[in-house]
Design a protein around this motif. Structure first.
Motif, PDB file in Angstrom:
ATOM      1  N   VAL A 198       3.275   6.739   3.612  1.00  0.00           N
ATOM      2  CA  VAL A 198       2.298   7.720   4.105  1.00  0.00           C
ATOM      3  C   VAL A 198       1.034   6.993   4.553  1.00  0.00           C
ATOM      4  O   VAL A 198       0.716   5.903   4.065  1.00  0.00           O
ATOM      5  CB  VAL A 198       1.945   8.754   3.012  1.00  0.00           C
ATOM      6  N   ASP A 199       0.323   7.611   5.485  1.00  0.00           N
ATOM      7  CA  ASP A 199      -0.981   7.083   5.911  1.00  0.00           C
ATOM      8  C   ASP A 199      -2.048   7.472   4.897  1.00  0.00           C
ATOM      9  O   ASP A 199      -2.119   8.633   4.476  1.00  0.00           O
ATOM     10  CB  ASP A 199      -1.355   7.653   7.280  1.00  0.00           C
ATOM     11  N   THR A 200      -2.867   6.504   4.494  1.00  0.00           N
ATOM     12  CA  THR A 200      -3.987   6.770   3.595  1.00  0.00           C
ATOM     13  C   THR A 200      -5.215   6.041   4.139  1.00  0.00           C
ATOM     14  O   THR A 200      -5.087   5.173   5.020  1.00  0.00           O
ATOM     15  CB  THR A 200      -3.695   6.273   2.164  1.00  0.00           C
ATOM     16  N   PRO A 201      -6.417   6.329   3.635  1.00  0.00           N
ATOM     17  CA  PRO A 201      -7.604   5.592   4.072  1.00  0.00           C
ATOM     18  C   PRO A 201      -7.488   4.091   3.845  1.00  0.00           C
ATOM     19  O   PRO A 201      -8.145   3.301   4.529  1.00  0.00           O
ATOM     20  CB  PRO A 201      -8.725   6.195   3.218  1.00  0.00           C
ATOM     21  N   GLU A 202      -6.650   3.672   2.887  1.00  0.00           N
ATOM     22  CA  GLU A 202      -6.466   2.243   2.605  1.00  0.00           C
ATOM     23  C   GLU A 202      -5.370   1.615   3.457  1.00  0.00           C
ATOM     24  O   GLU A 202      -5.090   0.429   3.333  1.00  0.00           O
ATOM     25  CB  GLU A 202      -6.112   2.051   1.124  1.00  0.00           C
ATOM     26  N   GLY A 203      -4.739   2.400   4.339  1.00  0.00           N
ATOM     27  CA  GLY A 203      -3.637   1.902   5.153  1.00  0.00           C
ATOM     28  C   GLY A 203      -2.324   2.536   4.720  1.00  0.00           C
ATOM     29  O   GLY A 203      -2.295   3.489   3.934  1.00  0.00           O
ATOM     30  N   VAL A 204      -1.218   2.015   5.249  1.00  0.00           N
ATOM     31  CA  VAL A 204       0.088   2.569   4.917  1.00  0.00           C
ATOM     32  C   VAL A 204       0.390   2.293   3.439  1.00  0.00           C
ATOM     33  O   VAL A 204       0.287   1.166   2.964  1.00  0.00           O
ATOM     34  CB  VAL A 204       1.191   1.962   5.802  1.00  0.00           C
ATOM     35  N   THR A 205       0.731   3.351   2.730  1.00  0.00           N
ATOM     36  CA  THR A 205       0.999   3.250   1.302  1.00  0.00           C
ATOM     37  C   THR A 205       2.361   3.860   0.998  1.00  0.00           C
ATOM     38  O   THR A 205       2.708   4.918   1.544  1.00  0.00           O
ATOM     39  CB  THR A 205      -0.091   3.968   0.480  1.00  0.00           C
ATOM     40  N   LEU A 206       3.112   3.200   0.164  1.00  0.00           N
ATOM     41  CA  LEU A 206       4.396   3.720  -0.283  1.00  0.00           C
ATOM     42  C   LEU A 206       4.166   4.484  -1.581  1.00  0.00           C
ATOM     43  O   LEU A 206       3.682   3.923  -2.564  1.00  0.00           O
ATOM     44  CB  LEU A 206       5.371   2.568  -0.525  1.00  0.00           C
ATOM     45  N   ARG A 207       4.469   5.771  -1.561  1.00  0.00           N
ATOM     46  CA  ARG A 207       4.335   6.590  -2.760  1.00  0.00           C
ATOM     47  C   ARG A 207       5.733   6.926  -3.267  1.00  0.00           C
ATOM     48  O   ARG A 207       6.601   7.339  -2.493  1.00  0.00           O
ATOM     49  CB  ARG A 207       3.527   7.850  -2.466  1.00  0.00           C
TER      50      ARG A 207
END
Length: 353
Positions: A198-207
């Motif tokens: 997912v896109d987050t303010p910190e960049g692409v993050t795997l949740r």
């Protein structure tokens, strides 16, 4: 809903555009739409309960005044990520007079994939620590490196498959699978995982949501399935060397095959800080003349750099991440070479079993 082999609980992932079912009890479901499991008024009831849990981030219990398709009770529990987001919801449906059994443990975590974040960092919830039996007492919002994470995954092949699929993950993409986990007390668990980029303010993050499905098998079977990894660790220990999977471009530890080198800080051991001095990475990079054998300085907890004799063996299957198995010894390079042999690859024919 087919109840065979199901305890009444389903696990619903909520990271995508619509909730999807990823497990019924311990039975795997490949991100099935909620409408494939429930119909009509039951679907509306369950979907509404899930939406309520997503909005409140709190458990919900709905006791119906009438029975709907055999259902008089709906219980829902959120599976939260490290930032408090609802990554999934556990849902129990049954007649009103039936008490829900304890659900199988499910836990959320996340992995920052952004290159600008430096070494790939993971954050774990308290439930994640409980699922994996983590004895580490770092604060709840602390970051963990990949070597911290993969300390609890004995099979190198499990790690390779996951990392290759994660390497170029794009927002919206998901992946799922199973792995064997060794808790810090030594017990083995079978874990099903579903993860979405997912896109987050910190960049692409795997949740991700990890789900304990050990009831599907037995400890003896799991022990047999990790036997090769345990034998490899024993062989290195007997040879008097330490061994780790290392990102050869950046020098970060990904997985310790043996016990970690003594004297490392938690950040170096766990893969958050480079294990190797930047000027010595040529000793472990594939196709470098000094690769086998060589000397590389290792970052110690007291701030010093301790020289070690090293040998590096390419390990395939990690996407674009240039992974090598590195063996470390305090012996002179020629002695270290005799200890660990002259193989060109860490696995026969460069294939992971």
């Amino acid at each position: 809903m087919d109840q065979q082999g199901n305890d009444g609980w389903i696990l619903v992932e909520t990271l995508g555009d619509a909730p999807t079912v990823i497990a019924e009890g311990t039975r795997q479901r490949q991100c099935r739409p909620l409408g494939n499991v429930y119909r009509g008024r039951t679907l509306a009831l369950v979907a509404g309960t899930i939406a309520s849990v997503q909005a409140s981030r709190q458990p919900a219990r709905v006791l119906l005044g009438e029975t709907v398709n055999g259902i008089g009770l709906v219980v829902a529990r959120p599976v939260l990520g490290p930032g408090g987001d609802v990554l999934a919801v556990q849902v129990f449906t049954a007649p009103a007079d039936r008490s829900p059994p304890a659900p199988h443990r499910a836990a959320g975590w996340e992995w920052n994939l952004s290159a600008s974040a430096g070494p790939r960092r993971t954050r774990w919830t308290q439930e994640f620590r409980k699922l994996y039996g983590v004895s580490d007492t770092r604060p709840p919002h602390a970051y963990f490196g990949l070597a911290d994470l993969y300390r609890r995954v004995p099979r190198i092949s499990d790690i390779a498959v996951l990392m290759e699929r994660v390497d170029n993950a794009r927002p919206g993409e998901s992946l799922s699978g199973e792995l064997i986990a060794r808790r810090d007390d030594g017990t083995l668990r079978l874990v099903r995982f579903v993860r979405r980029a997912v896109d987050t303010p910190e960049g692409v993050t795997l949740r991700g949501v990890d789900h304990d499905i050990t009831d599907r098998t037995d400890a003896g079977e799991l022990a047999v399935r990790i036997m090769d990894s345990d034998v490899a660790a024993t062989v290195h220990s007997v040879a008097g060397v330490h061994a780790a999977l290392v990102d050869s471009y950046h020098g970060y530890a990904i997985k310790w095959i043996t016990a970690p080198l003594p004297g490392l800080s938690a950040e170096v051991e766990g893969g958050q800080v480079s294990l190797l001095h930047g000027d010595d990475l040529g000793a472990v990079r594939p196709h470098e003349p000094a690769r086998l054998p060589g000397v590389a300085r290792v970052s110690m907890a007291d701030g010093s750099w301790a020289p070690h004799a090293v040998r590096a063996f390419p390990v395939p299957g990690y996407g674009s991440t240039p992974v090598v198995m590195v063996t470390f010894s305090a012996a002179r390079p020629e002695q270290h070479s005799q200890h660990v042999g002259r193989g060109r690859c860490a696995v026969p024919d460069c294939q992971l079993a």
